[in-house]
Design an enzyme around this catalytic site. Structure first.
Site, mmCIF file in Angstrom:
data_model
loop_
_atom_site.group_PDB
_atom_site.id
_atom_site.type_symbol
_atom_site.label_atom_id
_atom_site.label_comp_id
_atom_site.label_asym_id
_atom_site.label_seq_id
_atom_site.Cartn_x
_atom_site.Cartn_y
_atom_site.Cartn_z
ATOM 1 N N ASN A 8 0.871 -1.175 0.000
ATOM 2 C CA ASN A 8 0.000 0.000 0.000
ATOM 3 C C ASN A 8 0.910 1.228 0.000
ATOM 4 O OD1 ASN A 8 -1.778 2.034 0.512
ATOM 5 N ND2 ASN A 8 -2.703 1.091 2.324
ATOM 6 N N ARG A 93 -2.406 -2.138 -3.634
ATOM 7 C CA ARG A 93 -3.599 -1.336 -3.441
ATOM 8 C C ARG A 93 -3.512 -0.127 -4.372
ATOM 9 N NH1 ARG A 93 -4.988 3.088 1.051
ATOM 10 N NH2 ARG A 93 -7.150 3.356 0.490
ATOM 11 N N HIS A 182 -12.703 3.075 -0.251
ATOM 12 C CA HIS A 182 -12.724 1.997 0.768
ATOM 13 C C HIS A 182 -13.395 0.732 0.219
ATOM 14 C CE1 HIS A 182 -12.916 5.335 4.088
ATOM 15 N NE2 HIS A 182 -11.662 4.912 3.959
ATOM 16 N N ARG A 243 -11.915 15.537 7.598
ATOM 17 C CA ARG A 243 -12.561 15.909 6.325
ATOM 18 C C ARG A 243 -14.004 16.335 6.563
ATOM 19 N NH1 ARG A 243 -10.944 10.460 3.292
ATOM 20 N NH2 ARG A 243 -9.100 10.218 4.602
ATOM 21 N N GLU A 387 -8.112 -5.095 5.190
ATOM 22 C CA GLU A 387 -7.894 -4.726 3.790
ATOM 23 C C GLU A 387 -6.719 -5.466 3.179
ATOM 24 O OE1 GLU A 387 -8.578 -0.487 5.030
ATOM 25 O OE2 GLU A 387 -9.252 -0.314 2.968
#
Ligand code: AMP
Length: 400
Positions: A8, A93, A182, A243, A387
């Site tokens: 990743n 990823r 996601h 955010r 993940e």
């Protein structure tokens, strides 16, 4: 033996895991940080239970970071591989696959060019992901590689969910639409909870609440994502750690006019200074801090948490309507897996669905647990995401 290296890559970081697919065991994991600045590598041999070691070392680029990662993995004292021949595949990823990638793919020159093409849509992420691919091509050229996209799972959304109410030319010419992110987590959790219940994903209407520092919710109807809260960018949907989430576009026009901000400054405000951090007056983006502050009477922390909780509850309501019902709701990621108080507060809104929180079960952290009472009409689960394992599974399925 089928060992998969999961990578990743961020702009200045690289997270890695080696997973032995016989038994899905993590052999080693680590993180290269401050790539292109100075550099450090944190490495843990999980297989033999050795302590985590952090070393400062120069990492001028991703190529060097991959090289140092490989050195650690094959190190005679702390490595988990005798040689790099023991690696069977690499799973990368990739943040944005645009509309081109609806599932994971084997990486070849054509795929690299296509990822490059959609880089404009994720200028902070895709170039870093590509740097990781190029670094692997240089260091381990003969090992098959797979691209696993954050956006792919959401590509089943119908136009009514992904089109924005703006002139059509922006979709036709610039591909502006909801993409969602996601996806690896939403896909993994929705499939795994079905399996846990002894059902097929095709049997269930599931809402997955991925509540971490970045947060998104998805509606997964009979195994397919039909809507998700993040949009063209990762700023949309829920109010998050830093955010803003959904925002009247007029707000930014107004602030920019008053304070004469440029686009970069406004992007920083919406990405890094908003969310519960902004709402709490800059106190913290971490829910543990916010709950502590709330309990000692901090009003701003209380409002920040209430906004987050209310937003999640509203999206669950919206997605229940979108699917004309819901069978299972899953909480996952940092907050979803660990924050008992936030989960309880969200569930208090869900009485109309026949949901009651089992307060004893809800004390759990990070373990698959049904946290609704047995008589609840809709099952609610804490369901840890993974993940890296999801990327490894996708890679395995393609390479095998
Ligand atoms: P993630 O991005 O999935 O790693 O989630 C990180 C966030 O999870 C942190 O910023 C915290 O807000 C939250 N978190 C992690 N552990 C806990 C905990 N024990 N209680 C409440 N929130 C937590």
């Amino acid at each position: 033996m089928f060992n998969i290296l999961v990578l990743n890559c961020g702009s200045s970081s690289l997270k890695f895991q080696v997973i032995d697919m016989d038994g899905r065991k993590v052999l080693a994991k680590g993180l290269c940080e401050r790539i292109g600045i100075d550099g450090s590598l944190t490495y843990e041999n999980v297989r033999d239970g050795l302590a985590k070691v952090k070393t400062d070392l120069p990492l001028p680029d991703h190529k060097e970071a991959i090289k140092m990662t490989m050195n650690s993995l094959t190190d005679p004292a702390k490595g988990v591989l005798k040689s790099l021949d023991e690696l069977s595949a690499v799973g990368h990823r990739i943040v944005h696959g645009g509309e081109k990638f609806t599932k994971s793919v084997m990486i070849n020159d054509e795929v690299i060019a296509a990822i490059q093409e959609v880089s404009e849509l994720a200028p902070l992420h895709n170039p870093a992901n590509l740097a990781g691919i190029e670094a692997c091509k240089a260091q381990i050229p003969n090992i098959p590689m797979v691209a696993v996209f954050d956006t792919a799972f959401h590509q089943t959304m119908p136009p009514r969910a992904y089109m924005y109410g703006i002139p059509l030319k922006y979709y036709n010419e610039m591909r502006i639409r909801r993409y969602g992110f996601h996806g690896t987590s939403h896909s993994y959790v929705s499939k795994a909870v079905a399996e846990h219940l002894g059902k097929k994903p095709e049997d269930l209407k599931t809402i997955v609440c991925h509540l971490g520092n970045g947060a998104s919710i998805s509606a997964v109807e009979y195994g397919k994502c039909i809507d998700t809260s993040m949009g063209f960018t990762t700023m949309a949907g829920l109010v998050m750690g830093t955010r803003c989430g959904d925002l009247d576009p007029g707000v930014m026009n107004y602030i920019m006019g008053k304070e004469h901000f440029d686009i970069n400054r406004s992007s920083d405000i919406l990405n890094k200074e908003s969310g519960v951090l902004g709402l709490s007056g800059g106190l913290s983006s971490d829910f543990r801090d916010l709950w502590d502050a709330r309990l000692s009477g901090n009003h701003d922390a209380e409002v920040a948490l209430d906004v987050f909780i209310y937003n999640v509850a509203k999206y669950i309501g919206a997605y229940t309507a979108a699917m004309n019902g819901v069978d299972v709701i899953c909480f996952t990621a940092g907050i979803g897996e660990n924050d008992t108080r936030t989960r309880f507060a969200i569930m208090k809104y869900l009485g109309y669905l026949g949901i009651t929180c089992d307060e004893t079960a809800n004390q759990v952290r990070g373990e698959i647990t049904e946290i609704s009472t047995k008589d609840s009409k809709v099952k609610v689960f804490v369901f840890p995401t993974n993940e890296e394992l999801a990327i490894a599974n996708e890679t395995y399925d393609l390479v095998k």
